[in-house]
Scaffold this active site. Structure first.
Site, PDB file in Angstrom:
ATOM      1  CB  CYS A 109      -0.820   0.056   1.174  1.00  0.00           C
ATOM      2  SG  CYS A 109      -1.866   1.557   1.516  1.00  0.00           S
ATOM      3  CB  CYS A 112      -1.937   4.491   4.487  1.00  0.00           C
ATOM      4  SG  CYS A 112      -3.410   4.056   3.762  1.00  0.00           S
ATOM      5  CB  SER A 113      -0.757   0.316   6.651  1.00  0.00           C
ATOM      6  OG  SER A 113      -1.674   0.961   7.403  1.00  0.00           O
ATOM      7  CB  CYS A 114      -5.014  -0.424   2.168  1.00  0.00           C
ATOM      8  SG  CYS A 114      -5.449   1.269   2.546  1.00  0.00           S
TER       9      CYS A 114
HETATM   10 FE    FE Z   1      -3.376   2.010   2.784  1.00  0.00          FE
END
Ligand code: FE
Length: 201
Positions: A109, A112-114
């Site tokens: 991602c 961000c951190s999906c």
């Molecule tokens: Fe994300």
């Protein structure tokens, strides 16, 4: 894993600026009665124990063992995964991508951190790191090398950028010589990183 120490280099005796901010915020919200720390602990515990990569490993093992399920998974991952009971937040729109000799898939991602919580649990620290998020796209083969994965030059590397809408699950290649294994035994071979695409099975 030269140049890839982020999985091991955090020092538990010191808190990062972000950790300090998170703690301060949590304390404040608790004092004001907005959140219940026990409830938060319960949610975290759920994702650490009940929801985790073992869910994704079951999906992969079933796909390896049952061609019809694999076809369904590749066509409609959300429904196929939900049929095993793995539903919920951060897994509403799943896409499964199959590793083949021609193409290796890797998930990131960049924003961000999906991450597909329902099948993999909470993301590892390195997945959220700025280094992984930028380098996975710019130099995926080098990043794989840092993880100890060396692919033939003839294998194309496809990087899938997760979004708030779509989460990816890598279907790793089934190793040779596993024809006799049960689905449970197959599942035990499948690591979290293999389903992110930063490891092989
Ligand atoms: Fe994300």
């Amino acid at each position: 894993m030269a140049g890839h120490s982020h999985d091991h280099d955090h020092d538990h005796s010191t808190l990062s600026e972000m950790d300090v901010r998170v703690r301060a915020l949590e304390t404040l919200l608790t004092q004001k009665g907005y959140i219940d720390p026990a409830a938060i602990d319960r949610i975290i515990e759920t994702y650490e124990t009940e929801v985790g990569p073992h869910n994704g490993a079951k999906v992969v093992a079933k796909a390896w063992a049952e061609p019809e399920f694999k076809a369904w998974l590749l066509k409609d991952a959300t429904a196929a995964i939900a049929s095993l009971g793995f539903t919920g937040r951060q897994g509403e729109h799943m896409v499964a991508v199959e590793n083949t000799p021609e193409q290796h898939n890797m998930v990131v991602c960049t924003l961000c951190s999906c991450y597909p919580w329902t099948v993999l649990g909470l993301p590892p620290v390195w997945y959220k790191s700025a280094a992984y998020r930028s380098r996975a796209v710019l130099e995926p083969r080098k990043v794989l090398g840092d993880f100890g994965v060396a692919l033939p030059e003839s294998t194309r590397i496809r990087v899938w950028d997760s979004t708030a809408e779509v989460r990816y699950l890598v279907l790793p290649k089934r190793p040779a010589g596993t024809e006799h294994l049960s689905q449970a035994e197959l599942a035990s071979l499948v690591s979290r990183d293999a389903m992110i695409g930063t490891a092989l099975v």
